[in-house]
Design a protein around this motif. Sequence first.
Motif, short mmCIF file in Angstrom:
data_model
loop_
_atom_site.label_atom_id
_atom_site.label_comp_id
_atom_site.label_asym_id
_atom_site.label_seq_id
_atom_site.Cartn_x
_atom_site.Cartn_y
_atom_site.Cartn_z
N PHE A 145 0.85 -1.20 0.00
CA PHE A 145 0.00 0.00 0.00
C PHE A 145 0.89 1.25 0.00
O PHE A 145 0.70 2.16 -0.81
CB PHE A 145 -0.92 -0.02 1.24
CG PHE A 145 -1.82 1.16 1.36
CD1 PHE A 145 -3.09 1.15 0.78
CD2 PHE A 145 -1.43 2.30 2.06
CE1 PHE A 145 -3.94 2.24 0.90
CE2 PHE A 145 -2.26 3.40 2.17
CZ PHE A 145 -3.52 3.37 1.59
N VAL A 146 1.88 1.27 0.90
CA VAL A 146 2.77 2.43 1.01
C VAL A 146 3.55 2.63 -0.29
O VAL A 146 3.64 3.74 -0.82
CB VAL A 146 3.74 2.26 2.22
CG1 VAL A 146 4.82 3.33 2.20
CG2 VAL A 146 2.97 2.29 3.52
N ASN A 147 4.10 1.53 -0.82
CA ASN A 147 4.89 1.66 -2.06
C ASN A 147 4.02 2.13 -3.22
O ASN A 147 4.43 2.96 -4.03
CB ASN A 147 5.53 0.31 -2.44
CG ASN A 147 6.61 -0.05 -1.45
OD1 ASN A 147 7.10 0.80 -0.72
ND2 ASN A 147 6.97 -1.32 -1.40
N PHE B 33 1.33 3.88 -3.01
CA PHE B 33 0.98 5.29 -2.77
C PHE B 33 2.15 6.19 -3.18
O PHE B 33 1.97 7.17 -3.90
CB PHE B 33 0.65 5.47 -1.29
CG PHE B 33 0.36 6.89 -0.91
CD1 PHE B 33 -0.79 7.53 -1.37
CD2 PHE B 33 1.23 7.61 -0.10
CE1 PHE B 33 -1.06 8.85 -1.02
CE2 PHE B 33 0.97 8.92 0.24
CZ PHE B 33 -0.17 9.54 -0.21
N THR B 34 3.36 5.82 -2.74
CA THR B 34 4.53 6.64 -3.06
C THR B 34 4.74 6.71 -4.57
O THR B 34 5.05 7.76 -5.12
CB THR B 34 5.80 6.02 -2.40
OG1 THR B 34 5.44 5.58 -1.11
CG2 THR B 34 6.91 7.01 -2.30
N LEU C 131 3.07 1.01 8.53
CA LEU C 131 2.64 2.40 8.32
C LEU C 131 3.35 3.36 9.27
O LEU C 131 3.36 4.57 9.05
CB LEU C 131 1.13 2.52 8.54
CG LEU C 131 0.20 1.87 7.51
CD1 LEU C 131 -1.25 1.95 7.99
CD2 LEU C 131 0.33 2.57 6.16
N LYS D 229 5.27 6.69 8.40
CA LYS D 229 5.02 7.09 7.00
C LYS D 229 3.80 8.02 6.99
O LYS D 229 2.67 7.57 6.79
CB LYS D 229 4.72 5.87 6.11
CG LYS D 229 5.57 4.64 6.42
CD LYS D 229 6.75 4.55 5.51
CE LYS D 229 7.63 3.34 5.68
NZ LYS D 229 7.68 2.59 6.89
N ARG E 197 2.46 10.55 5.17
CA ARG E 197 1.50 10.81 4.08
C ARG E 197 0.68 9.57 3.76
O ARG E 197 -0.51 9.66 3.47
CB ARG E 197 2.25 11.30 2.83
CG ARG E 197 2.84 12.68 3.10
CD ARG E 197 3.47 13.25 1.88
NE ARG E 197 2.49 13.69 0.88
CZ ARG E 197 2.83 14.29 -0.26
NH1 ARG E 197 4.10 14.49 -0.51
NH2 ARG E 197 1.92 14.66 -1.12
N SER E 198 1.33 8.41 3.85
CA SER E 198 0.58 7.17 3.61
C SER E 198 -0.50 7.00 4.68
O SER E 198 -1.59 6.52 4.42
CB SER E 198 1.50 5.96 3.65
OG SER E 198 2.48 6.06 2.66
N GLN E 199 -0.15 7.40 5.89
CA GLN E 199 -1.13 7.27 6.97
C GLN E 199 -2.36 8.14 6.73
O GLN E 199 -3.49 7.74 6.97
CB GLN E 199 -0.51 7.68 8.30
CG GLN E 199 0.41 6.64 8.87
CD GLN E 199 0.98 7.05 10.23
OE1 GLN E 199 0.32 7.69 11.03
NE2 GLN E 199 2.22 6.67 10.47
N GLU F 246 -3.52 9.08 3.85
CA GLU F 246 -4.31 8.44 2.80
C GLU F 246 -5.06 7.23 3.36
O GLU F 246 -6.24 7.02 3.07
CB GLU F 246 -3.37 7.99 1.66
CG GLU F 246 -4.05 7.30 0.49
CD GLU F 246 -5.13 8.15 -0.17
OE1 GLU F 246 -5.00 9.39 -0.16
OE2 GLU F 246 -6.11 7.56 -0.68
N PHE F 247 -4.36 6.46 4.18
CA PHE F 247 -4.99 5.28 4.73
C PHE F 247 -6.15 5.65 5.66
O PHE F 247 -7.18 4.98 5.69
CB PHE F 247 -3.97 4.42 5.49
CG PHE F 247 -4.56 3.12 5.95
CD1 PHE F 247 -4.96 2.19 5.02
CD2 PHE F 247 -4.76 2.85 7.29
CE1 PHE F 247 -5.56 0.99 5.42
CE2 PHE F 247 -5.34 1.67 7.70
CZ PHE F 247 -5.74 0.74 6.76
#
Length: 439
Positions: free
Chosen positions: A176-178, A180-181, A212, A215, A217-219, A221-222
């Motif tokens: 998910f993080v990758n 998103f990035t 997560l 991270k 920005r990923s958080q 979004e999540f």
Amino acid sequence: MSKSPKLIWENCLGNLSYVLEEDDISTLRGVQLRENNGQWQLVALSNPIRSQLEKKYISFIEKALKKIDPSIKKVKIMMEEPDLFDGKQNSENKNNSNIFKSYLNSDYQFDNFISGPSNDQAFAAAQRVGSGALDFNPLVIYGGTGLGKSHLMHATGNALKRLGNKRVMYVNAETFVNDFTRTLQNKARSMEDFAAQYRNVDALLIDDVQFLGGKERSQTEFFHTFNSLFDRRCQIVLTCDRFPKEIDGLEERLKSRFGSGLSVSVTPPELETRIAILQSKAEKFDFELPDDVAMFIASHVVSNVRELEGALRSVYARCLTFKRTASIALASDALKDHINAQNRQISLEKIQKSTARYHKISMEEMLSKSRKANIALPRQIAMALSKKLTQHSYPEIGEAFGGRDHTTVIHACKKIQERLDKDINFRNEYEELEKILTG
Ligand code: ADP
Ligand code: MG
């Protein structure tokens, strides 16, 4: 009606996953099984794979295939020109490009999960969620590595799918993080597309959410993904290697969302459960495992199920190589390295004693409830060293320190780390003690 070679190969890989490592299985996924005028063929894409098939895998494969279809006696290993093979794969992929991919692993089901006191709460909760009841949303399964969290998660997803939910999506938090990035950097794909991919689902299963942590920005979004699904009453299942509130660098609002459903733990299985797991895995592969050998393996491999599977695999491979039935002598030979490593392992008692001696307190004080700083600090040091130098889980360490809760141990580890980071004298002493223990 007889099964297609493709289906037989799928079944075969499913069976082999009990005896081979994940890396082996992914290698074998690039191989095709075919039938040509009564001759069964294994088609490899490259020379190295062909030679691996010949040297390493063929005996496992033939045995598994025979079990699925007794008429398959011999398999011929062949090579095919890569471009032809690639071409076929591409056209298949093209046709499938619009099909929703759930990434669920159908090998992980409830009926091949063995429950016992160490995991039955998590098992029951997962089954409840898999039955379509929305009582626990989100469901969080947490605990150490190799204890069946991902297995339960996939099994829940598979059950939900069988209920008719078409869009059940499994994803690892790292993916998910990758993803998103990559979307942030990639102009070709919009954020809306990214968001839709994870929100346009019936259920979302996110594995290893500790990833997560830190991270930001990923958080964010999540957090929005989570809210969108939750508001639409979609089931969310999460796994984590620790109690979610203990994830470093995770926003409070996410911790609070994660805690708003049900959190259940999995802990290392007890001896009986370990034996039952071994027997069930051996049975799946038609491997005759005498009770005393199962007992031997289960008593020597205690930390987690993944290692238990690895040990069973080693014993099985040795039986196949030497064409012998399983015995304690054979198992002890196969697990020699494992057993030696374990004997070298430092015990919790040794850590407690050495730390007590180093800091000039008694063992009674070490295990007492005293909160006096000169006692509580060495106790916290011993807890942190226990986590660092042994395979024991937080709950097991807590238990060994006078029956304390696992959260006390987590807190101790955190406090010690903070102090190590800023107090050089403390660090020197800590490292000296660690050296004494590790020799
Ligand atoms: P985790 O996600 O907790 O690290 P996994 O779910 O990947 O662990 O489990 C590791 C391996 O052990 C998998 O092959 C899984 O099928 C198996 N396993 C774990 N627990 C059990 C169990 N209770 N019964 C049967 N197999 C199990
Ligand atoms: Mg996992």
